[in-house]
Design an enzyme around this catalytic site. Sequence first.
Site, short mmCIF file in Angstrom:
data_model
loop_
_atom_site.label_atom_id
_atom_site.label_comp_id
_atom_site.label_asym_id
_atom_site.label_seq_id
_atom_site.Cartn_x
_atom_site.Cartn_y
_atom_site.Cartn_z
N ASP A 1 -5.05 0.55 6.23
CA ASP A 1 -5.75 0.29 7.48
C ASP A 1 -6.83 1.33 7.76
OD1 ASP A 1 -3.73 -1.52 7.47
OD2 ASP A 1 -2.60 -0.64 9.12
N SER B 1 -1.00 -6.97 16.88
CA SER B 1 -1.26 -8.30 16.35
C SER B 1 -1.31 -8.34 14.84
CB SER B 1 -2.61 -8.78 16.88
OG SER B 1 -3.61 -7.84 16.50
N GLY B 2 -1.11 -7.18 14.20
CA GLY B 2 -1.24 -7.14 12.74
C GLY B 2 -2.69 -7.02 12.30
N GLU C 1 -1.53 9.39 10.74
CA GLU C 1 -0.78 8.31 11.40
C GLU C 1 0.73 8.50 11.28
OE1 GLU C 1 -2.60 4.52 11.33
OE2 GLU C 1 -0.85 3.49 12.12
N SER D 1 -5.00 -2.58 15.39
CA SER D 1 -5.62 -2.01 16.58
C SER D 1 -5.30 -0.53 16.71
CB SER D 1 -5.16 -2.76 17.83
OG SER D 1 -3.77 -2.65 17.98
N ASP E 1 0.84 -1.21 0.00
CA ASP E 1 0.00 0.00 0.00
C ASP E 1 0.86 1.25 0.00
OD1 ASP E 1 0.84 -0.35 2.68
OD2 ASP E 1 -1.09 0.25 3.55
C1 GLA Z 1 0.85 -2.02 8.47
C2 GLA Z 1 0.63 -0.66 7.83
C3 GLA Z 1 -0.13 -0.80 6.52
C4 GLA Z 1 0.54 -1.84 5.62
C5 GLA Z 1 0.80 -3.13 6.37
C6 GLA Z 1 1.59 -4.12 5.55
O1 GLA Z 1 -0.38 -2.57 8.86
O2 GLA Z 1 -0.09 0.17 8.69
O3 GLA Z 1 -0.21 0.45 5.91
O4 GLA Z 1 1.71 -1.32 5.06
O5 GLA Z 1 1.51 -2.90 7.57
O6 GLA Z 1 0.88 -4.51 4.43
#
Ligand code: GLA
Length: 415
Positions: A183, A135-136, A172, A139, A47
Site C-alpha cells: 500500500d 474499504s480495502g 505502519e 485509506s 506482499d
Molecule cells: C492490507 C495490507 C497490505 C496487504 C493487503 C492484502 O491492505 O496493508 O499490505 O497485505 O492487506 O493483500
Amino acid sequence: MAEARDPKGVTREGPTPSDVFSSRFGGAATHVARAPGRVNLIGEHIDYNDLPVLPMAIQREVRLVYRPREDGVVRVANVDPEFDPVEFEIGPSTPPGPAGNWGNYLKAPAVELARRSAISRGMEGVVSSSVPVASGLSSSTALLNALGLALAVVNEVSLAPMDFAQLMADAERYTGTRGGGMDQAISVGGRVGHAARIAFAPLRMRHIVVPGDWRFIVAHTGVRAEKSRHAREAYNQRRSECERALASVAERGLQSHLVPTAPQGYPDLLRMMGSQAAIAAATEVLPAPLLSRFRHVVSEAARVDQAADCLSRTDFSGFGALMDDSHCSLRTDYEVSSEELDDLVDIARDGGAAGARLTGAGFGGCIVALASSDTVDAVLAAIAEQYYQPRGMSDRLGDCLFVAAPSAGASVDAL
Ligand code: GLA
C-alpha cells in the site's frame, strides 16, 4: 459551511479544509500533501510474504493542507467529525493511542522519521479524504503517507521514492497491523495510466500501462473492513500461519534434499523448489488450514506474474480469468471473503465483467471487476440494480461504486 466537491465527483456537505484550518489554527495553510488510495488488481495477502503484487493508485485520495511549525508539535484536525483532533510532540518513542485510533496513523510516520532521520519540526494541518474508510482501498496508508511526506518536506529529509515507501511501511507496524509494503509503495510510486508490479526485499516497482479500453470497477459491500480493529487479529493470524507453513515446507525440502540450504523466505523457497514441488511437499507435511493458506500464497504469486504478462500483452480475458481464480482461492483457501463480497463478485461477472475479485485484506470492503469500455455501463447497472437497490443503498452509489482511474502517487505542493 460550503459544499466540498472533490475533483472526482464525491460531494459532501460540510466545512472545507481551509475553513477548518483557519478556525482551528488561524490564518491559512501553506502547503498541501496528497496521497492516493489504491486498488489491488491481483496478488492478495502475499506482499507480507515478500511475493509480488499488482496494484494501481486511484483518483480517491487523502489531502492534508498544512503549515510548518517552528517547534516539534504536530496538530491535525479532520473535516470529518468522526475523527477527533490529534496533537502530539515528535519523538522516537511517542506512545500509540488505543488500537484503531486514527491518530496512530499520524504518529506512526512521525515516530519512524524521528528514529531514522531525527526530525524535530512539526506542523499543523487538516485532513480530508475521498477514500472510503475501512474499504480495502488503503485509506489509512494514504493518511500515513500524506503526513509522512509533509513531515519529510518540512524537515528537509530527502529520500528516493522507494526508500520513503519502505520507511512508511516500517512505520505502519506501529499501528499494530503486521502489514506488507504494497500500500505504501503504490501510494508513493503510482503513475497516471499505469498499474505497477511491485516486488519486495528490496522494494522495487515496474510500471505497466493499463490499456485505454480496460475499466476497473470498484464496488463497496457497505461492510467496513476494519483492519485496524476487528479484522486485525485475523489478518495477523494469516500472516503467522504463512510463516509456520513456510518453516515446515522448508524443513521438509531440506530433509528430502529438494533444497541445498535453508530457504530465506517464500521467494527463495519458490526459486529453489518451484511452485509444484513446493505444493507437493506442503501436501505431505502441512495440517489444515496451513496447507490451504500455503496453496493460496504459492498459486497467487504465480497468478501475479501471469497477470502482469496479460496486462503487457493486453490479454483482457486472460487477466479476467486470473482475477476469478484469485477470488476463488481467497474464498476457499485463504478464507478472507464474505457473503457480501461473494455476492458482488457474482453480480459483476453475471453482468458481463471479464473477472472479479475481492480487493485488499477482505473481511468486507470492496471488490474490483474488470470490464471494457463497451461493457462497463452494463456491469455498473447490474451492480446498482442487484446489489445496492435491494439493500436500500442507492443513495450511496457515488461513494460505493466507481471506475478506478490509474493515478499518480503522492506529492506536496505549495498553496
Ligand atoms: C492490507 C495490507 C497490505 C496487504 C493487503 C492484502 O491492505 O496493508 O499490505 O497485505 O492487506 O493483500
